[in-house]
Design a protein around this motif. Structure first.
Motif, PDB file in Angstrom:
ATOM      1  N   GLY A 105       0.788  -1.222   0.000  1.00 31.05           N
ATOM      2  CA  GLY A 105       0.000   0.000   0.000  1.00 31.05           C
ATOM      3  C   GLY A 105       0.826   1.280   0.000  1.00 31.05           C
ATOM      4  N   HIS A 106       2.110   1.183  -0.231  1.00 32.49           N
ATOM      5  CA  HIS A 106       2.965   2.366  -0.349  1.00 32.49           C
ATOM      6  C   HIS A 106       3.759   2.239  -1.644  1.00 32.49           C
ATOM      7  N   ALA A 107       4.570   3.215  -1.938  1.00 33.54           N
ATOM      8  CA  ALA A 107       5.354   3.181  -3.174  1.00 33.54           C
ATOM      9  C   ALA A 107       6.211   1.922  -3.235  1.00 33.54           C
ATOM     10  N   GLY A 108       6.295   1.338  -4.403  1.00 38.70           N
ATOM     11  CA  GLY A 108       7.150   0.189  -4.606  1.00 38.70           C
ATOM     12  C   GLY A 108       6.551  -1.118  -4.124  1.00 38.70           C
ATOM     13  N   ARG A 109       7.363  -2.156  -4.204  1.00 32.59           N
ATOM     14  CA  ARG A 109       6.993  -3.494  -3.776  1.00 32.59           C
ATOM     15  C   ARG A 109       8.101  -4.028  -2.879  1.00 32.59           C
ATOM     16  N   ASN A 110       7.774  -5.060  -2.100  1.00 31.23           N
ATOM     17  CA  ASN A 110       8.713  -5.633  -1.142  1.00 31.23           C
ATOM     18  C   ASN A 110       8.619  -7.146  -1.137  1.00 31.23           C
ATOM     19  N   PHE A 111       9.665  -7.779  -0.621  1.00 34.85           N
ATOM     20  CA  PHE A 111       9.595  -9.177  -0.221  1.00 34.85           C
ATOM     21  C   PHE A 111      10.520  -9.382   0.971  1.00 34.85           C
ATOM     22  N   ILE A 112      10.273 -10.441   1.699  1.00 33.46           N
ATOM     23  CA  ILE A 112      11.066 -10.775   2.885  1.00 33.46           C
ATOM     24  C   ILE A 112      11.850 -12.042   2.591  1.00 33.46           C
ATOM     25  N   PHE A 113      13.099 -12.076   3.057  1.00 28.99           N
ATOM     26  CA  PHE A 113      13.878 -13.307   3.016  1.00 28.99           C
ATOM     27  C   PHE A 113      14.520 -13.508   4.380  1.00 28.99           C
ATOM     28  N   SER A 114      14.955 -14.728   4.639  1.00 31.14           N
ATOM     29  CA  SER A 114      15.592 -15.063   5.907  1.00 31.14           C
ATOM     30  C   SER A 114      16.933 -15.724   5.667  1.00 31.14           C
ATOM     31  N   ASP A 115      17.869 -15.479   6.588  1.00 30.55           N
ATOM     32  CA  ASP A 115      19.130 -16.204   6.528  1.00 30.55           C
ATOM     33  C   ASP A 115      18.955 -17.567   7.186  1.00 30.55           C
ATOM     34  N   LEU A 116      20.007 -18.364   7.251  1.00 25.73           N
ATOM     35  CA  LEU A 116      19.865 -19.711   7.794  1.00 25.73           C
ATOM     36  C   LEU A 116      19.671 -19.726   9.305  1.00 25.73           C
ATOM     37  N   ASN A 117      19.803 -18.570   9.976  1.00 23.80           N
ATOM     38  CA  ASN A 117      19.553 -18.469  11.416  1.00 23.80           C
ATOM     39  C   ASN A 117      18.159 -17.931  11.716  1.00 23.80           C
ATOM     40  N   GLY A 118      17.368 -17.683  10.677  1.00 21.03           N
ATOM     41  CA  GLY A 118      16.021 -17.171  10.877  1.00 21.03           C
ATOM     42  C   GLY A 118      15.937 -15.659  10.976  1.00 21.03           C
ATOM     43  N   ASN A 119      17.057 -14.940  10.790  1.00 21.70           N
ATOM     44  CA  ASN A 119      17.016 -13.476  10.759  1.00 21.70           C
ATOM     45  C   ASN A 119      16.289 -13.049   9.491  1.00 21.70           C
ATOM     46  N   LYS A 120      15.216 -12.280   9.670  1.00 13.79           N
ATOM     47  CA  LYS A 120      14.416 -11.828   8.534  1.00 13.79           C
ATOM     48  C   LYS A 120      14.917 -10.473   8.042  1.00 13.79           C
ATOM     49  N   PHE A 121      14.895 -10.322   6.719  1.00 17.72           N
ATOM     50  CA  PHE A 121      15.262  -9.058   6.082  1.00 17.72           C
ATOM     51  C   PHE A 121      14.228  -8.735   5.017  1.00 17.72           C
ATOM     52  N   ASP A 122      14.010  -7.460   4.816  1.00 13.98           N
ATOM     53  CA  ASP A 122      13.071  -6.967   3.818  1.00 13.98           C
ATOM     54  C   ASP A 122      13.867  -6.423   2.636  1.00 13.98           C
ATOM     55  N   VAL A 123      13.306  -6.518   1.436  1.00 12.42           N
ATOM     56  CA  VAL A 123      13.882  -5.887   0.248  1.00 12.42           C
ATOM     57  C   VAL A 123      12.796  -5.027  -0.367  1.00 12.42           C
ATOM     58  N   TRP A 124      13.129  -3.775  -0.656  1.00 11.19           N
ATOM     59  CA  TRP A 124      12.183  -2.797  -1.183  1.00 11.19           C
ATOM     60  C   TRP A 124      12.652  -2.329  -2.548  1.00 11.19           C
ATOM     61  N   SER A 125      11.736  -2.119  -3.461  1.00 10.36           N
ATOM     62  CA  SER A 125      12.069  -1.745  -4.833  1.00 10.36           C
ATOM     63  C   SER A 125      12.390  -0.272  -5.022  1.00 10.36           C
ATOM     64  N   GLU A 126      12.420   0.498  -3.950  1.00 14.20           N
ATOM     65  CA  GLU A 126      12.634   1.939  -4.079  1.00 14.20           C
ATOM     66  C   GLU A 126      13.942   2.365  -3.414  1.00 14.20           C
ATOM     67  N   LEU A 127      14.860   2.930  -4.199  1.00 17.20           N
ATOM     68  CA  LEU A 127      16.068   3.504  -3.623  1.00 17.20           C
ATOM     69  C   LEU A 127      15.735   4.863  -3.026  1.00 17.20           C
ATOM     70  N   SER A 128      16.303   5.157  -1.869  1.00 17.18           N
ATOM     71  CA  SER A 128      16.070   6.473  -1.267  1.00 17.18           C
ATOM     72  C   SER A 128      16.676   7.556  -2.165  1.00 17.18           C
ATOM     73  N   PRO A 129      15.997   8.684  -2.305  1.00 13.10           N
ATOM     74  CA  PRO A 129      16.485   9.764  -3.175  1.00 13.10           C
ATOM     75  C   PRO A 129      17.895  10.237  -2.797  1.00 13.10           C
ATOM     76  N   ASN A 130      18.197  10.328  -1.514  1.00 20.98           N
ATOM     77  CA  ASN A 130      19.527  10.778  -1.102  1.00 20.98           C
ATOM     78  C   ASN A 130      20.605   9.809  -1.560  1.00 20.98           C
ATOM     79  N   PHE A 131      20.330   8.511  -1.488  1.00 22.53           N
ATOM     80  CA  PHE A 131      21.312   7.526  -1.939  1.00 22.53           C
ATOM     81  C   PHE A 131      21.520   7.650  -3.442  1.00 22.53           C
ATOM     82  N   LYS A 132      20.439   7.767  -4.187  1.00 18.69           N
ATOM     83  CA  LYS A 132      20.552   7.914  -5.636  1.00 18.69           C
ATOM     84  C   LYS A 132      21.375   9.147  -5.988  1.00 18.69           C
TER      85      LYS A 132
END
Length: 140
Positions: A105-132
């Motif tokens: 429901g916000h700009a872009g799309r996301n998905f979650i992945f986990s490492d082999l220890n169960g630590n969850k991380f998100d990935v977002w399709s939008e780069l922050s303007p300052n980084f760009k």
């Protein structure tokens, strides 16, 4: 104000086995291993350093939100939907634990992945303007 926080330099991630976890991050996320001993490994990727720290069993960087859902504590950014879809496909191909691409429901799309220890991380399709802007990725 000159005395301001400028960036996040290091993130600590709890792991059960430093050697196995370091190898997983190098092989699956393209991390560069810069140091390793029995208690920790220092890896670098996504313009940041991460310390993989040996922790007690069943520790993770996740937390439970007010609705009882287990949440990630970090979001990585990619540059656009096609980049998100590509990395999602790569992670699925590597048989990593990966969720579906979501519209939250916000700009872009996301998905979650986990490492082999169960630590969850998100990935977002939008780069922050300052980084760009700082990486000269803005179209001129």
């Amino acid at each position: 104000m000159d005395d301001k926080l400028l960036r996040v330099g290091i993130t600590y991630i709890p792991v059960s086995d430093v050697d196995v976890s370091a190898e997983w991050y190098v092989n699956n996320l393209g991390a560069e291993l810069s140091y390793k001993d029995e208690e920790k490994a220092i890896i670098n990727f996504a313009n940041q350093s991460f310390f993989l720290v040996k922790a007690k069993e069943n520790q993770s960087s996740n937390f439970i939100d007010s609705n009882g859902n287990e949440r990630f504590s970090m979001t990585f950014e990619v540059d656009g939907l096609s980049a998100l879809e590509e990395i999602h496909s790569i992670f699925v191909g590597r048989e990593m634990k990966v969720g579906s691409i979501e519209n939250r429901g916000h700009a872009g799309r996301n998905f979650i992945f986990s490492d082999l220890n169960g630590n969850k991380f998100d990935v977002w399709s939008e780069l922050s303007p300052n980084f760009k802007e700082n990486k000269n990725l803005v179209s001129k």
